[in-house]
Design an enzyme around this catalytic site. Sequence first.
Site, PDB file in Angstrom:
ATOM      1  N   ASP A  13      31.465 105.394  23.434  1.00 32.18           N
ATOM      2  CA  ASP A  13      31.735 106.184  22.234  1.00 32.18           C
ATOM      3  C   ASP A  13      32.649 105.416  21.281  1.00 32.18           C
ATOM      4  O   ASP A  13      32.428 105.389  20.065  1.00 32.18           O
ATOM      5  CB  ASP A  13      32.371 107.514  22.645  1.00 32.18           C
ATOM      6  CG  ASP A  13      32.629 108.423  21.467  1.00 32.18           C
ATOM      7  OD1 ASP A  13      31.659 108.831  20.804  1.00 32.18           O
ATOM      8  OD2 ASP A  13      33.805 108.726  21.194  1.00 32.18           O
ATOM      9  N   GLU A  17      25.217 105.649  24.798  1.00 31.04           N
ATOM     10  CA  GLU A  17      26.623 105.242  24.684  1.00 31.04           C
ATOM     11  C   GLU A  17      27.070 104.501  25.944  1.00 31.04           C
ATOM     12  O   GLU A  17      27.797 103.499  25.855  1.00 31.04           O
ATOM     13  CB  GLU A  17      27.505 106.470  24.446  1.00 31.04           C
ATOM     14  CG  GLU A  17      27.360 107.044  23.044  1.00 31.04           C
ATOM     15  CD  GLU A  17      28.297 108.201  22.778  1.00 31.04           C
ATOM     16  OE1 GLU A  17      28.642 108.409  21.607  1.00 31.04           O
ATOM     17  OE2 GLU A  17      28.679 108.907  23.737  1.00 31.04           O
TER      18      GLU A  17
END
Length: 240
Positions: free
Chosen positions: A58, A130
């Site tokens: 992230d 991610e």
Amino acid sequence: MNESERKIVEEFQKETGINFKNEELLFRALCHSSYANEQNQAGRKDVESNEKLEFLGDAVLELFVCEILYKKYPEAEVGDLARVKSAAASEEVLAMVSRKMNLGKFLFLGKGEEKTGGRDRDSILADAFEALLAAIYLDQGYEKIKELFEQEFEFYIEKIMKGEMLFDYKTALQEIVQSEHKVPPEYILVRTEKNDGDRIFVVEVRVNGKTIATGKGRTKKEAEKEAARIAYEKLLKERS
């Protein structure tokens, strides 16, 4: 990794062209928590979910998108850049990128997630992407991420900047259906299912009483959104 897991990891590398020095990192990136939990309960302690990699990914994704925006749009206002950054790093965009590289095919899912369509669920695909970014970052560095994905994200960012990027599948579907059938689509909750103790909502989207797609999700809203996406993509394919 056991032999069947290693085979999938090797197949991923062969199909995508993304080769890892440390294949254990890739394996972890592909492991959903439902699979890790099942394997841990079966006595395996070497299987870890991709959640920690997702946490790192992230942050890597945010830096990656911000760098593209900073370099490509030096005249843009900070507020506009923040809006575009949020859209470019959204679940919808990450799921699109994941589908393009067929990421769902290689995920390790628990039996419940597999049965309820987790392999093509936006949230699972976005989280796995991610985690994959983090694995690539740890294995080969930030420049490799730019080499692999910069062009694709520049494409999405440009479309978002121009206001051409579509995320609201329910609105998009309604526009198509109303123009062709003069009635709005209906979303019907047909049942709920159990998945590892969690409720899964199953929603059908119907036009003039005819079911055109079915979606599943952990909330009714998520299931409606998934049904709308499937229906929208189906109608677009029929039109082309």
